[in-house]
Design an enzyme around this catalytic site. Structure first.
Site, PDB file in Angstrom:
ATOM      1  N   GLU A 159       0.750  -1.224  -0.142  1.00 45.43           N
ATOM      2  CA  GLU A 159       0.069  -0.041  -0.027  1.00 45.43           C
ATOM      3  C   GLU A 159       0.851   1.335  -0.028  1.00 45.43           C
ATOM      4  OE1 GLU A 159      -2.138  -1.008   3.677  1.00 45.43           O
ATOM      5  OE2 GLU A 159      -3.963  -1.747   2.335  1.00 45.43           O
ATOM      6  N   LYS A 216       5.838  -2.196   1.577  1.00 45.53           N
ATOM      7  CA  LYS A 216       5.186  -2.645   2.984  1.00 45.53           C
ATOM      8  C   LYS A 216       5.133  -3.973   3.290  1.00 45.53           C
ATOM      9  CE  LYS A 216       1.074  -1.709   5.614  1.00 45.53           C
ATOM     10  NZ  LYS A 216      -0.251  -1.130   5.565  1.00 45.53           N
ATOM     11  N   GLN A 217       4.782  -4.752   2.204  1.00 45.26           N
ATOM     12  CA  GLN A 217       4.361  -6.260   2.445  1.00 45.26           C
ATOM     13  C   GLN A 217       4.518  -7.072   1.153  1.00 45.26           C
ATOM     14  OE1 GLN A 217       0.438  -4.691   3.262  1.00 45.26           O
ATOM     15  NE2 GLN A 217      -0.244  -6.454   2.493  1.00 45.26           N
TER      16      GLN A 217
HETATM   17  O1  IFM Z   1      -5.716  -6.098   4.190  1.00 44.64           O
HETATM   18  C1  IFM Z   1      -4.685  -5.748   5.263  1.00 44.64           C
HETATM   19  C2  IFM Z   1      -3.562  -4.807   4.183  1.00 44.64           C
HETATM   20  O2  IFM Z   1      -3.351  -5.647   3.186  1.00 44.64           O
HETATM   21  C3  IFM Z   1      -2.458  -4.117   4.885  1.00 44.64           C
HETATM   22  N1  IFM Z   1      -3.111  -3.185   5.870  1.00 44.64           N
HETATM   23  C4  IFM Z   1      -3.847  -4.037   6.747  1.00 44.64           C
HETATM   24  C5  IFM Z   1      -4.994  -4.305   6.229  1.00 44.64           C
HETATM   25  C6  IFM Z   1      -5.865  -5.210   7.234  1.00 44.64           C
HETATM   26  O3  IFM Z   1      -5.104  -6.366   7.628  1.00 44.64           O
END
Ligand code: IFM
Length: 696
Positions: free
Chosen positions: A458, A549-550
């Protein structure tokens, strides 16, 4: 060592919020934070209700907490003994994950001696409206003891009050607190009944924000006095009225039997790793605490039932991270989760229309009816204190793909096709229409592209051709073609632009990603001016860098492993891992799984543990900007199951055949667990690199 007992010894007032998450109890209808009976709202106690939402004024829409029927405190010789105010000589909380019982033992030191308070709590698995709690008090000297116990109507809310006027009264043996939500007009009631199993005087106190029994007695030295409570929580949305509970012991035994069965059905034995085994089973405990067994159409919020964080909303977390455990263990629950998406299709159609798009654009943060609770300004800037424009709601279009992906997985694993005629088919086709309406084609190009999206990472907003999103869209077109035979879907799938790859086989996360500043997570972290600062968005420290981020490309490779060679997967892990903050609890399990797929279980192991221990150890992120995001992490917990089963055990079902491809990390000698496949239960026993599957 009992690997089913999760304990914390000693009291640390700094960790009150963390314990509230760690010691959550629940039954899918409600989640009860693991807070102590004496806590009031500043310590965040909550009986959080699944699927019940409300909005107050301009505040965010969020889930609703019921009046706290567990409120209890102790008075000795007219002085209150409560935590965190009083010194204690002993304090321990223990959660038994195979019986769903949370216990507490606190020894208070008084001027005349010591008084021990023990309690047990369970949120009944067999009567979804019911919470049971029992207290024992023992002083080592004769004294006058009062226990105040009843309902606290001063509810912890983030954007409340959702029950602005709570009416308190006594009805027969029950104390009752009831109120109505502001926007949604839902009645919420807590009823509480408490019994002393000894002779005491009882008074009822109706205060402004609580209704309490006071049990008062002359305690003899070293005698234990027990009080039992039954708390019934209900709402006007319940399909059946709450059933009056049977006696405490009968309800307790039924609850324990139910949990024992869950442990027997799905907990793992990991030979050689008690820590990993406990963390994994603790994760499964959490998934079961929040599984909507009482409903046929309901889903699980991203923070489970641990409170109103993330608005109590349902994200892609459920379909992509939690669903697998249920598919392979309790397929009925998997169906309930998917039915929620089928039933919220009207909301998704509405959302697409509101953006001028076709088909079904599912809510990024889904509330009842598929309403998107995600705000356009979802983060508050730490410097200006102003809400920041974020694009989660409008641009995280991969959400619709997650739902189709989950439906297809359900069809493949369960073989049950009724879900298609029950609305699944409409969902798949509407999602295909949605992605079709996002396609762009240059006059000179042969390919369709998808612009202006936010992928799983994100931090980089409004990017073009996010590889994960494009692959999901392709998957949806393929699913639509398979279902309808309509060749337009086949053509769109074939003409979607393929991912761009560098000379090492590393897939570019989105157009232009490789041109961003190439630095590491530590570099970006060192640029923060405030630890709570948001890393993404227009001016975030990560936004113009390759720090993500991920898991994004790595997540895509996990979902579509058949597209890639092991070498390519490995090249992508090696590239992206040093550039991944793992700022979302969804990230570690993806790196872990893909590392297993490439044959590197030792590299996978620490990521597995990070996922499985997300709520056992403190340290989870508590803030994004000025928005509090503490709570439990069920996606990480579901991810831990995926890694253990699909990664380390290498479980796969292809053409109706169950196979394993064990790759155990160092120290693991074997694994034993059960799955449910097409109505039959199988036990999988892994020893070294060999395995055996027995039908039970
Ligand atoms: O859905 C996730 C998202 O991918 C990253 N932020 C937090 C959300 C809820 O866990």
């Amino acid at each position: 060592m009992n690997t089913h007992l999760i304990c914390e010894t000693g009291f640390d007032s700094e960790k009150i919020h963390f314990y509230g998450n760690k010691f959550l109890t629940g039954n899918g209808y409600m989640g009860v934070r693991g807070t102590l009976g004496e806590y009031r709202k500043e310590h965040l106690p909550a009986i959080n209700l699944a699927g019940i939402y409300d909005k107050v004024g301009d505040g965010w829409r969020e889930s609703v907490n019921a009046p706290n029927g567990l409120y209890t405190y102790l008075v000795i010789d007219k002085e209150a003994y409560t935590l965190p105010e009083k010194e204690v000589s002993e304090h321990e909380m223990c959660l038994d994950i195979s019986s769903g019982i949370l216990t507490r033992k606190t020894v208070f030191t008084t001027p005349k001696g010591t008084v021990s308070l023990t309690a047990e709590r369970m949120v009944s698995m067999t009567n979804h409206n019911l919470i049971l709690e029992a207290y024992s008090v023992t002083a080592d000297y004769a004294c006058k003891i009062s226990v105040f116990t009843g309902i606290d109507a001063a509810i912890w809310d983030i954007y409340g009050p959702h029950l602005p006027k709570i009416e308190l009264h006594q009805e027969g043996t029950y104390l009752v607190a009831s109120g109505t939500t502001q926007e949604t007009n839902i009645g919420v009631t807590t009823q509480e009944e408490a019994f002393c199993l000894f002779q005491s005087q009882e008074k009822i106190h109706i205060n402004e924000d609580s209704i309490l029994h006071e049990f008062l007695w002359d305690a003899e030295a070293n005698v234990s006095y027990r009080i039992e409570k039954k708390v019934l929580v209900s709402t006007s949305r319940d399909t059946k009225p709450a059933t009056k509970p049977q006696d405490y012991e009968t309800e307790r035994n039924a609850h324990i039997r139910f949990w024992n069965q869950i442990a027997d059905d799905s907990y793992f034995e990991i030979m050689g790793d008690e820590r990993g085994e406990t963390a994994l089973n603790y994760s499964l405990y959490h998934l079961n605490c929040i599984a909507p067994r009482h409903s046929e159409s309901l889903s699980i919020p991203a923070r489970g039932l641990s409170g109103q964080v993330y608005k109590g909303a349902v994200f892609w977390d459920t379909e992509m991270f939690m669903l697998d455990y249920f598919l392979y263990t309790y397929p009925d629950i998997a169906k309930t989760l998917l039915k929620y998406r089928i039933d919220t299709l009207p909301g998704a159609l509405e959302k697409a229309k509101s953006y001028g798009l076709d088909g079904a654009f599912y809510a990024w943060e889904s509330h009842e009816g598929g309403l998107d609770a995600c705000s356009d300004y979802n983060i508050v800037d730490v410097f200006t204190k102003r809400p920041m424009r974020t694009f989660f709601r409008d641009k995280q279009v991969h959400i619709s793909g997650a739902i189709v992906y989950a439906l297809k997985k359900y069809l493949r694993i369960t073989g049950e096709t009724d879900i298609l005629t029950e609305g699944g088919e409409k969902v798949i086709l509407a999602c295909a229409e949605f992605y079709r309406s996002l396609l762009l084609k240059r006059a000179t190009s042969d390919f369709y592209e998808i612009y202006d999206v936010v992928g799983p990472d994100e931090y980089h907003e409004r990017v073009n051709n996010n590889a994960y999103t494009n692959r999901m869209a392709k998957f949806v077109f393929d699913a639509a073609y398979e279902l309808s035979g309509d060749t337009q879907w086949q053509k769109l799938s074939a003409q979607l632009i393929p991912p761009k790859t560098n000379q090492d086989g590393v897939i570019e996360q989105f157009d232009g990603y490789f041109k961003l500043e190439d630095c590491r997570v530590a570099d970006v972290r060192s640029r923060l001016l405030d630890p709570k600062e948001y890393w993404g968005g227009a001016y975030g420290v990560a936004s113009d860098t390759q720090v993500i981020k991920q898991a994004d490309v790595v997540a895509m490779m996990c979902m579509f492993r058949e597209d890639f060679s092991k070498e390519q997967m490995k090249a992508n892990i090696d590239y992206y891992e040093p550039r991944t903050e793992h700022g979302s609890s969804l990230s570690a399990c993806m790196y872990s799984l893909l590392s297993c797929y490439t044959g590197h279980p030792d590299f996978a192991y620490p990521f597995f543990l990070k996922s499985a221990e997300a709520d056992i150890l403190p340290g989870a992120k508590q803030w994004i900007g000025l928005v509090y995001i503490g709570g439990t992490h069920p996606a990480a917990q579901g991810g831990a199951w995926i890694v253990a089963a699909m990664g380390f055990a290498g479980l796969q079902i292809r053409d109706g055949k169950i196979t394993c491809n064990p790759q155990l990390p160092k120290g693991w000698n074997g694994m034993k667990f059960k799955i449910n496949y097409r109505g039959k239960q199988y036990e999988i026993i892994i020893s070294g690199d060999s395995y055996q599957i027995d039908e039970l």
